[in-house]
Motif scaffolding. Structure first.
Motif, PDB file in Angstrom:
ATOM      1  N   VAL A   1      -0.205 -48.436  46.315  1.00 31.98           N
ATOM      2  CA  VAL A   1      -0.512 -49.256  47.486  1.00 31.98           C
ATOM      3  C   VAL A   1       0.560 -50.331  47.586  1.00 31.98           C
ATOM      4  O   VAL A   1       0.793 -51.087  46.633  1.00 31.98           O
ATOM      5  CB  VAL A   1      -1.914 -49.886  47.379  1.00 31.98           C
ATOM      6  N   ASP A   2       1.228 -50.424  48.730  1.00 26.93           N
ATOM      7  CA  ASP A   2       2.406 -51.282  48.867  1.00 26.93           C
ATOM      8  C   ASP A   2       2.357 -51.997  50.217  1.00 26.93           C
ATOM      9  O   ASP A   2       3.168 -51.742  51.106  1.00 26.93           O
ATOM     10  CB  ASP A   2       3.655 -50.412  48.744  1.00 26.93           C
ATOM     11  N   VAL A   3       1.381 -52.898  50.360  1.00 24.46           N
ATOM     12  CA  VAL A   3       1.178 -53.553  51.655  1.00 24.46           C
ATOM     13  C   VAL A   3       1.279 -55.070  51.571  1.00 24.46           C
ATOM     14  O   VAL A   3       1.215 -55.756  52.589  1.00 24.46           O
ATOM     15  CB  VAL A   3      -0.190 -53.154  52.252  1.00 24.46           C
ATOM     16  N   ASP A   4       1.424 -55.621  50.367  1.00 23.82           N
ATOM     17  CA  ASP A   4       1.621 -57.059  50.200  1.00 23.82           C
ATOM     18  C   ASP A   4       2.438 -57.272  48.932  1.00 23.82           C
ATOM     19  O   ASP A   4       2.887 -56.322  48.297  1.00 23.82           O
ATOM     20  CB  ASP A   4       0.280 -57.811  50.174  1.00 23.82           C
ATOM     21  N   GLY A   5       2.665 -58.522  48.551  1.00 24.81           N
ATOM     22  CA  GLY A   5       3.474 -58.790  47.375  1.00 24.81           C
ATOM     23  C   GLY A   5       4.958 -58.814  47.695  1.00 24.81           C
ATOM     24  O   GLY A   5       5.364 -58.821  48.860  1.00 24.81           O
ATOM     25  N   PRO A   6       5.831 -58.789  46.668  1.00 24.23           N
ATOM     26  CA  PRO A   6       7.283 -58.889  46.889  1.00 24.23           C
ATOM     27  C   PRO A   6       7.828 -57.681  47.648  1.00 24.23           C
ATOM     28  O   PRO A   6       7.592 -56.545  47.276  1.00 24.23           O
ATOM     29  CB  PRO A   6       7.849 -58.941  45.455  1.00 24.23           C
ATOM     30  N   ARG A   7       8.531 -57.934  48.708  1.00 21.49           N
ATOM     31  CA  ARG A   7       9.198 -56.909  49.524  1.00 21.49           C
ATOM     32  C   ARG A   7       8.291 -55.708  49.835  1.00 21.49           C
ATOM     33  O   ARG A   7       8.622 -54.555  49.525  1.00 21.49           O
ATOM     34  CB  ARG A   7      10.478 -56.425  48.840  1.00 21.49           C
ATOM     35  N   PRO A   8       7.149 -55.917  50.438  1.00 24.86           N
ATOM     36  CA  PRO A   8       6.267 -54.775  50.735  1.00 24.86           C
ATOM     37  C   PRO A   8       6.914 -53.830  51.736  1.00 24.86           C
ATOM     38  O   PRO A   8       7.542 -54.258  52.701  1.00 24.86           O
ATOM     39  CB  PRO A   8       5.023 -55.440  51.311  1.00 24.86           C
ATOM     40  N   THR A   9       6.757 -52.536  51.505  1.00 22.27           N
ATOM     41  CA  THR A   9       7.331 -51.540  52.411  1.00 22.27           C
ATOM     42  C   THR A   9       6.323 -51.065  53.447  1.00 22.27           C
ATOM     43  O   THR A   9       6.684 -50.274  54.329  1.00 22.27           O
ATOM     44  CB  THR A   9       7.837 -50.313  51.626  1.00 22.27           C
ATOM     45  N   GLY A  10       5.047 -51.525  53.363  1.00 24.41           N
ATOM     46  CA  GLY A  10       4.031 -51.108  54.314  1.00 24.41           C
ATOM     47  C   GLY A  10       3.697 -49.637  54.198  1.00 24.41           C
ATOM     48  O   GLY A  10       3.602 -48.930  55.201  1.00 24.41           O
ATOM     49  N   ARG A  11       3.476 -49.161  52.973  1.00 22.75           N
ATOM     50  CA  ARG A  11       3.189 -47.751  52.736  1.00 22.75           C
ATOM     51  C   ARG A  11       2.120 -47.571  51.674  1.00 22.75           C
ATOM     52  O   ARG A  11       1.915 -48.442  50.815  1.00 22.75           O
ATOM     53  CB  ARG A  11       4.458 -47.005  52.291  1.00 22.75           C
ATOM     54  N   VAL A  12       1.488 -46.425  51.729  1.00 16.74           N
ATOM     55  CA  VAL A  12       0.602 -45.943  50.670  1.00 16.74           C
ATOM     56  C   VAL A  12       1.074 -44.544  50.326  1.00 16.74           C
ATOM     57  O   VAL A  12       1.337 -43.727  51.225  1.00 16.74           O
ATOM     58  CB  VAL A  12      -0.870 -45.921  51.128  1.00 16.74           C
ATOM     59  N   SER A  13       1.208 -44.247  49.057  1.00 11.96           N
ATOM     60  CA  SER A  13       1.651 -42.914  48.653  1.00 11.96           C
ATOM     61  C   SER A  13       0.945 -42.531  47.367  1.00 11.96           C
ATOM     62  O   SER A  13       0.337 -43.372  46.686  1.00 11.96           O
ATOM     63  CB  SER A  13       3.166 -42.871  48.456  1.00 11.96           C
ATOM     64  N   GLY A  14       1.048 -41.267  47.020  1.00  9.38           N
ATOM     65  CA  GLY A  14       0.399 -40.827  45.800  1.00  9.38           C
ATOM     66  C   GLY A  14       0.866 -39.461  45.356  1.00  9.38           C
ATOM     67  O   GLY A  14       1.451 -38.693  46.127  1.00  9.38           O
ATOM     68  N   ASP A  15       0.597 -39.164  44.105  1.00  5.86           N
ATOM     69  CA  ASP A  15       0.875 -37.861  43.514  1.00  5.86           C
ATOM     70  C   ASP A  15      -0.429 -37.295  42.985  1.00  5.86           C
ATOM     71  O   ASP A  15      -1.223 -38.007  42.339  1.00  5.86           O
ATOM     72  CB  ASP A  15       1.885 -37.985  42.366  1.00  5.86           C
ATOM     73  N   LEU A  16      -0.645 -36.012  43.239  1.00  3.04           N
ATOM     74  CA  LEU A  16      -1.856 -35.328  42.805  1.00  3.04           C
ATOM     75  C   LEU A  16      -1.519 -34.352  41.687  1.00  3.04           C
ATOM     76  O   LEU A  16      -0.488 -33.657  41.733  1.00  3.04           O
ATOM     77  CB  LEU A  16      -2.492 -34.579  43.976  1.00  3.04           C
TER      78      LEU A  16
END
Length: 637
Positions: free
Chosen positions: A19-34
């Motif tokens: 989850v990458d939506v806040d904090g340092p330099r957020p890219t505004g993305r959610v990704s994952g590996d299954l």
């Protein structure tokens, strides 16, 4: 702040969610590996990324959702993530995962670093030690700290020091030795994807590079890099800054990051940054090629970080596109698009490819590249060989498919000395073996191939060559068939790329070349086996023992002379390779103690090319090469 890595499981499916939506330099993305879990075995199943999720508060938590891009087919591409405190849930691809926060980092990589005795590994650099751009905070950056700022955790294995037994500390490594060192002695080296990488701090490279990501062939690449202490050593702030940049750059390649001006060669292609990529303020650009302003302009503006697009790749690239030992460097597929002429622009340069009229099946395909001025004087760089990647080569096969030539070893050059092309020096030439590379043999069947090259000039201009037609002849008889089989093995291709090797990993390839010489020594293609054997014998070879001690096999001048003398007498190899062979033969004669014969070989070299009628400018260059070789021999090699 909710950004970071979360892990969860639903039945036999496990999820690593970023989850990458806040904090340092957020890219505004959610990704994952299954992953699929079966007993004690975990297998990769696929990846996804949501590029622009909706984020909103929901009760005491945060809800993040959007439509994802998946590496596998799924009828439902909607992804919903809810985070409350340190826990959460995720719904995607038919699964409901209960999540637990695992790390503030998005990915974690094991870094195993060994150094040759006498080298001093880099520790850290204070970014306030030298003037930095406005708004760039002063901080102390180690390699781990710099990657941590990108959201990647480097876990450091205990460092190792490689003793040097009886060889001194001023040791130059070549590509074959580096490849052998990694495959035999990187403790985590494996045939498959994993988050681990080896970094060797060596003394120097035979070609003077600062660094190299040398694991660039086979199915499980991007696991090994090296930096060369003699080129970047020092305790001044400038030296420490250069060391940090070199370490970051070479490890960046292991994460599958391309040079800034090469991203249009990725599969799928990525957009280039400003100035054709040379304007990127990134660890992955070359400081001396930065536009505008070269090295001073780069350091005056560089904020010591990856670009936004590189950050997205590091944090959210699909698992196999980022993990070491997974997808090949710079690509997710082998097919490429043939180079096309630029729509407009005249760089004042002309690029040409030349090759023999035809090649036998299995014969190493070598092309000559010529870069010439077309008008008034022009200044550019001299990195014309495709192994330095300012020049790329595309190969269109007889069936119409096109591949990019990808060298087995990729060399990073941290200096780009300018050359001036004018009436007195109208062209530069390079010879390149393009028959084998990261994808194996490129000319495996008879037929007509079309080869083009593209050169990236110092100002970012792209110079495209006309197509060069390469014809591969079918075998004419039983001996031709047998020799082709002995030449086209994968290990033999690696030996041609490396110009020989003692590595046990290539033993079968050396045995095949020995068989070729024993059974078909009179065949025209035997000259290439002698070339590889002779060049390898003439030089020494470094190897790490099981206990990570450095041992050096000394040169064998007698064996080198035996093979290289027959190469010179036999037709087949191109002029530039013949030039190399004659200079190495002279060195072997000197090592045997016969300085008179060494000088005679160099005299013969100049006379031979004069008899061939090469143009006076090129002949002058050959004379200078002979003089340089005499000087090196006179100093005792």
């Amino acid at each position: 702040m909710i950004s970071g890595l979360y892990e969860g499981q639903d039945g036999d499916s496990r999820l690593a969610l970023r989850v990458d939506v806040d904090g340092p330099r957020p890219t505004g993305r959610v990704s994952g590996d299954l992953f699929t879990v079966a007993g004690s075995t975990t297998s990769y199943a696929g990846s996804f990324v949501v590029g622009a999720p909706a984020v909103r508060a929901e009760g005491d938590g945060t809800r993040v959702e959007g439509r994802g891009a998946f590496t596998f087919d799924t009828p439902d591409r909607h992804v919903t993530v809810t985070v409350t405190g340190r826990d959460g849930t995720a719904t995607l691809a038919g699964h409901d995962f209960r999540l637990a926060h695992s790390s503030p980092y998005f990915r974690s990589v094991l870094l195993e670093q060994d150094s040759v005795a006498g080298t001093v590994p880099f520790v850290s650099y204070g970014t306030g030690s030298l003037p930095a751009p406005t708004g760039c905070p002063a901080r102390t950056l180690s390699v781990a700290a710099a990657y941590a700022e990108a959201g990647v955790e480097l876990t450091l294995a205990p460092p190792g020091v490689i003793p040097v037994d009886g060889a001194g500390t001023d040791l130059a490594w070549d590509d074959a030795e580096l490849h052998h060192a990694m495959t035999q002695h990187f403790s985590a080296y494996a045939d498959g994807p994993a988050w681990r990488v080896w970094l060797l701090v060596a003394s120097r490279h035979v070609s003077g590079y600062r660094g190299i990501m040398f694991d660039y062939e086979g199915a499980s690449q991007r696991q090994g890099s090296a930096v060369f202490h003699d080129e970047i050593k020092g305790t001044t702030p400038q030296a420490q800054r250069a060391q940090l940049r070199t370490y970051m750059h070479e490890l960046g390649h292991a994460f599958n990051l391309l040079h800034s001006w090469q991203k249009d060669l990725a599969v799928p292609p990525q957009p280039l940054g400003p100035e054709g990529g040379f304007g990127d303020l990134s660890w992955m650009n070359y400081v001396q090629n930065y536009r505008p302003g070269g090295e001073p302009g780069y350091w005056a503006a560089f904020p010591f970080q990856f670009t936004d697009a590189e950050l997205v790749h590091l944090r959210h690239g699909f698992y196999r596109d980022v993990a070491m030992g997974a997808n090949a460097f710079g690509t997710g597929a082998a097919e490429a698009t043939p180079f096309e002429q630029p729509v407009e622009g005249d760089p004042g340069l002309r690029l040409e490819l030349r090759a023999k009229e035809s090649f036998g099946l299995g014969e190493p395909v070598v092309v000559e590249l010529k870069l010439a001025v077309t008008g008034g004087p022009r200044a550019t760089h001299g990195h014309l060989h495709p192994d330095t990647e300012f020049t790329q080569v595309s190969i269109t096969r007889p069936d119409g498919g096109t591949v990019l030539y990808r060298p087995m070893m990729r060399h990073c050059v941290d200096a780009s000395p300018q050359i001036r092309l004018d009436d007195r020096n109208p062209a530069v030439y390079r010879s390149a073996y393009v028959g084998h590379g990261r994808d194996g043999h490129y000319f495996q069947r008879p037929g007509e191939y079309r080869v083009r090259a593209r050169y990236v000039a110092a100002d970012g201009s792209r110079v495209l060559s006309p197509p060069c037609v390469i014809r591969v002849r079918p075998p004419a008889g039983r001996d031709d068939h047998a020799v082709a089989e002995l030449m086209l093995g994968e290990q033999q291709g690696k030996l041609f790329s490396l110009l020989g090797s003692d590595s046990p990993a290539l033993r079968a390839g050396n045995q095949a070349l020995d068989e070729l010489l024993d059974r078909y020594g009179g065949h025209p293609l035997a000259v290439y086996a002698r070339l590889v054997k002779g060049l390898n014998a003439e030089r020494g070879f470094k190897a790490l023992t099981a206990g990570k001690r450095l041992r050096v096999r000394p040169p064998d001048p007698e064996q080198g002379i035996e093979h290289l003398s027959r190469v010179v007498r036999q037709d087949g190899i191109d002029n530039i390779t013949l030039n190399l062979v004659l200079r190495r033969l002279a060195r072997a004669e000197a090592r045997r103690g016969d300085l008179a014969r060494a000088g005679a070989v160099l005299d013969r070299m100049v006379g031979l090319f004069a008899a061939k009628g090469v143009n006076p400018i090129v002949l002058g260059q050959i004379r200078r090469q002979a003089d340089v070789t005499r000087s090196v021999i006179a100093t005792g090699l």
